[in-house]
Design a protein around this motif. Structure first.
Motif, PDB file in Angstrom:
ATOM      1  N   ASN A   1     -75.391  32.378 102.508  1.00 27.16           N
ATOM      2  CA  ASN A   1     -75.491  31.530 101.308  1.00 27.16           C
ATOM      3  C   ASN A   1     -74.386  31.771 100.286  1.00 27.16           C
ATOM      4  OD1 ASN A   1     -77.723  30.532 102.472  1.00 27.16           O
ATOM      5  ND2 ASN A   1     -79.159  31.096 100.858  1.00 27.16           N
ATOM      6  N   LEU A   2     -73.163  31.770 100.764  1.00 23.32           N
ATOM      7  CA  LEU A   2     -72.049  31.836  99.824  1.00 23.32           C
ATOM      8  C   LEU A   2     -71.756  30.417  99.335  1.00 23.32           C
ATOM      9  CD1 LEU A   2     -69.685  34.232 101.791  1.00 23.32           C
ATOM     10  CD2 LEU A   2     -71.284  34.809  99.957  1.00 23.32           C
ATOM     11  N   ILE A   3     -71.056  30.301  98.216  1.00 27.40           N
ATOM     12  CA  ILE A   3     -70.683  28.967  97.730  1.00 27.40           C
ATOM     13  C   ILE A   3     -69.490  28.512  98.575  1.00 27.40           C
ATOM     14  CG2 ILE A   3     -69.892  27.618  95.750  1.00 27.40           C
ATOM     15  CD1 ILE A   3     -71.210  29.772  93.952  1.00 27.40           C
ATOM     16  N   PRO A   4     -69.669  27.472  99.372  1.00 26.78           N
ATOM     17  CA  PRO A   4     -68.630  27.131 100.349  1.00 26.78           C
ATOM     18  C   PRO A   4     -67.297  26.717  99.743  1.00 26.78           C
ATOM     19  CG  PRO A   4     -70.420  25.509 100.390  1.00 26.78           C
ATOM     20  CD  PRO A   4     -70.843  26.602  99.469  1.00 26.78           C
ATOM     21  N   VAL A   5     -67.333  26.228  98.499  1.00 22.93           N
ATOM     22  CA  VAL A   5     -66.069  25.751  97.912  1.00 22.93           C
ATOM     23  C   VAL A   5     -65.328  26.870  97.176  1.00 22.93           C
ATOM     24  CG1 VAL A   5     -66.782  23.347  97.719  1.00 22.93           C
ATOM     25  CG2 VAL A   5     -67.281  24.917  95.841  1.00 22.93           C
ATOM     26  N   PHE A   6     -65.911  28.067  97.179  1.00 25.23           N
ATOM     27  CA  PHE A   6     -65.260  29.194  96.499  1.00 25.23           C
ATOM     28  C   PHE A   6     -64.686  30.171  97.520  1.00 25.23           C
ATOM     29  CE2 PHE A   6     -67.557  29.378  92.090  1.00 25.23           C
ATOM     30  CZ  PHE A   6     -66.825  28.273  91.697  1.00 25.23           C
TER      31      PHE A   6
ATOM     32  N   ARG B   1     -62.037  31.223 102.262  1.00 22.50           N
ATOM     33  CA  ARG B   1     -63.302  30.541 101.943  1.00 22.50           C
ATOM     34  C   ARG B   1     -64.307  30.867 103.049  1.00 22.50           C
ATOM     35  NH1 ARG B   1     -62.289  24.834  98.948  1.00 22.50           N
ATOM     36  NH2 ARG B   1     -60.704  25.586  97.515  1.00 22.50           N
TER      37      ARG B   1
END
Lengths: 406, 236
Positions: free
Chosen positions: B95-100, B140
């Motif tokens: 659950n990482l922020i995909p756009v970061f 990313r």
């Protein structure tokens, strides 16, 4: 805030195709909307300008019953006193005294009801540009005795040619049926076929002789240095003279007023349709984006991102996406309107149809700054409103979504 | 004072239709510095317990105290802030922020805490070095393997300097070597920095490394076993 904008911007481009389609829809919608608004405005303005310039002028004076009845004995009493008054008023730049009544045009093949308009060429040329409507033959400055000019469509109905004679039948000031023979010197063609079918022009001097022993005047059309002065000058005339009625172009042409109002309603409807499409477009895109990111938003709420921040993030995504589209659309529309205002939209293909309605076939779109601003504000409001639902849905996502299996 | 204390914790789903007892009277205590694994078969209630401790779910009855604060009655907005300042989360699906990027994912949580930007970036870099991803700062999530992503997730959990870290099946999606690598990092953090870890798992490799194993069966604690050398098995 900067990070929220960054995250919103990157989220938008997560699905370039989907965001691109919405962006394109916003650009095209705004562009089409603004150009349509400008075109409708242009049409209305053109009609107003045309009527003022070629026929009505800024205001007119009549016998109070003349416009309703059209009888020749309803002329303006002491028109010379009024004309002197007009000459002395610096606000009045030009006037044209017209002698007119309703009558019949008789040709060898048929009879038509027409309004016979007697004009003084010099006065009329200074007040309106009706003379520019001449398409064939000479204007009334011809040397021919009892000259008449008729609309080309009426002439063709009656199979009349330049040089032919026609008979005009009307009632004189004593209520006696009178007729005169007139020689056709030219044809005119205004933007309105209906006007061309119902009006003929003669010299007021020629016409007056048939109506009375002296020159009588039924209508004084006036132009002012500023069109906005019309109401004031009209008020002054009405208080200075009794037995006459002065009216502004708005009062004289209520159908034009209705048309302008109808134009406003049309603009409202067009704008609303575009805005509704925009609203549903945003709603659809944002809800799709949201359903795909349930787990991610659940994670953000789990790790401690406040609901206010999640709400703002979703709102920002749609605002940034829509506003970049709206800005592009407005700039494109502005450039298009700029170009079209110079070169016009040519409706020649439909010119016959638009002439029936009284329009010219080249339309020059007009759009004012407040209208641009209004559209931008409306887009912002619609964007915010249609993003609120997805944003509320986002903050209601259960943080447990983060832990859910795919 | 106990770091985490649950008091007769029960959770019943669908109480009015078909009641499902996910937790029954669970009372556990976790002290600072523990490396505890909650184990049990699927449906035994380990994830539910973890969610209750993390303030992600509300019990039907009973209480959860974190550092002496009762979080069971807390309002949602207060609870979100409480989680931000006290609890680190590691999820099964990373659950990482995909756009970061990795670095931005770690900085983000510190940003939510309104920390100084310079401090955020240096701490993010330091944590990435600690989890062995110093050379993947600008990658990313989709450019990283599952193991790498989970290590970023652990770094993110550590970044907010929480009182303890909850990890729900952290190795479930990892291959053997990635799983061992992750466990090495977690147990090193635990030993060297006294970071408290509580994780649910049914992965035997993880269970073997835990110093305390709470076994759940049918929503209740079946056994609570403490071991001396649980996380000393780190590969040198």
């Amino acid at each position: 805030m900067k990070t929220l904008i960054t995250i919103a911007w990157r989220n938008i481009w997560r699905h370039p195709a989907r965001s691109g389609v919405l962006l394109a829809a916003v650009v095209v919608g705004l562009w089409a909307g603004v150009v349509t608004v400008g075109t409708v405005n242009g049409l209305m303005q053109q009609r107003v300008d045309y009527l003022i310039d070629s026929e009505i002028a800024h205001a007119q004076i009549h016998h109070p019953e003349f416009l309703a009845e059209g009888y020749s004995w309803l002329f303006i009493p002491d028109h010379e006193g009024i004309l002197d008054w007009l000459d002395a008023d610096p606000r009045v730049t030009a006037w044209s005294a017209r002698t007119m009544t309703d009558g019949m045009l008789q040709s060898p093949i048929k009879t038509s009801g027409v309004r016979i308009r007697g004009i003084d060429i010099q006065q009329e040329t200074g007040t309106t540009d009706f003379h520019e409507n001449m398409v064939d033959g000479e204007y009334l400055d011809s040397d021919v005795r009892n000259a008449v000019i008729v609309g080309r469509s009426l002439a063709s109905d009656h199979n009349l040619r330049i040089g032919n004679r026609l008979v005009l039948v009307f009632e004189d000031v004593n209520n006696e049926l009178t007729s005169g023979s007139f020689n056709i010197v030219g044809f005119f063609e205004s933007a309105s076929t209906e006007f061309d079918d119902r009006n003929v022009y003669v010299r007021s001097g020629d016409f007056s002789r048939y109506l009375a022993d002296e020159l009588i005047v039924h209508e004084i059309a006036m132009r002012f240095s500023e069109p906005e002065m019309a109401a004031t000058v009209v008020g002054d005339i009405n208080s200075a003279f009794s037995g006459v009625e002065a009216q502004t172009w708005r009062e004289l042409s209520p159908e034009l007023n209705v048309l302008v109002e109808l134009g406003d309603v049309m603009l409202y409807v067009i704008t609303m349709i575009i805005m509704m499409a925009l609203a549903f477009g945003i709603l659809n895109t944002m809800l799709m984006a949201l359903f795909e990111r349930m787990r991610e938003i659940g994670m953000l709420l789990s790790i401690g991102m406040s609901k206010a921040r999640v709400f703002s993030m979703i709102l920002l995504e749609s605002v940034i996406l829509t506003l970049s589209g709206a800005l592009t659309g407005i700039i494109l529309a502005w450039l298009s309107v700029l170009y079209l205002a110079e070169n016009g939209i040519n409706l020649e293909q439909f010119a016959a149809g638009v002439a029936e309605l009284g329009w010219d076939h080249i339309i020059y779109p007009i759009i004012s700054f407040p209208e641009y601003a209004g559209i931008v504000v409306l887009v912002i409001v619609i964007t915010l409103l249609s993003s609120v639902y997805p944003a509320i849905k986002a903050i209601r996502i259960n943080p447990l979504e983060a832990a859910r299996d795919a | 004072m106990a770091l985490v204390r649950t008091e007769n914790l029960s959770k019943v789903y669908n109480p009015d239709t078909v009641p499902v007892h996910a937790l029954r009277d669970v009372s556990v205590t976790i002290e600072p510095g523990e490396f505890t694994s909650i184990v049990g078969p699927s449906g035994s209630g380990k994830t539910t317990l973890l969610n209750m401790i993390g303030g992600l779910d509300k019990p039907s009855s009973g209480k959860v105290f974190i550092n002496g604060t009762d979080i069971t009655g807390m309002k949602d907005s207060k609870l979100i802030d409480f989680r931000l300042r006290n609890i680190g989360f590691v999820f099964q699906h990373y659950n990482l922020i995909p756009v970061f990027t990795a670095r931005e994912n770690i900085s983000f949580i510190m940003l939510l805490q309104n920390r100084d930007k310079k401090e955020m970036l240096s701490r993010a870099d330091e944590l990435l070095d600690k989890v062995g991803l110093g050379d993947r700062k600008d990658a990313r999530p989709k450019e990283m393997s599952g193991g790498q992503q989970q290590r970023v997730a652990v770094a993110r959990a550590l970044a907010s300097e929480p009182k303890f870290i909850l990890a729900d099946e952290p190795t479930a999606n990892l291959d053997s070597s990635s799983a061992m690598n992750l466990l090495d990092i977690m147990s090193r953090m635990n030993k060297e920095q006294n970071v408290t870890f509580v994780f649910s798992t049914h992965d035997q490799r993880v269970i073997d490394r835990a110093r305390r194993v709470i076994t759940m069966v049918d929503g209740a604690v079946d056994s609570d076993e403490r071991r001396e050398n649980g996380n000393d098995n780190e590969k040198e």
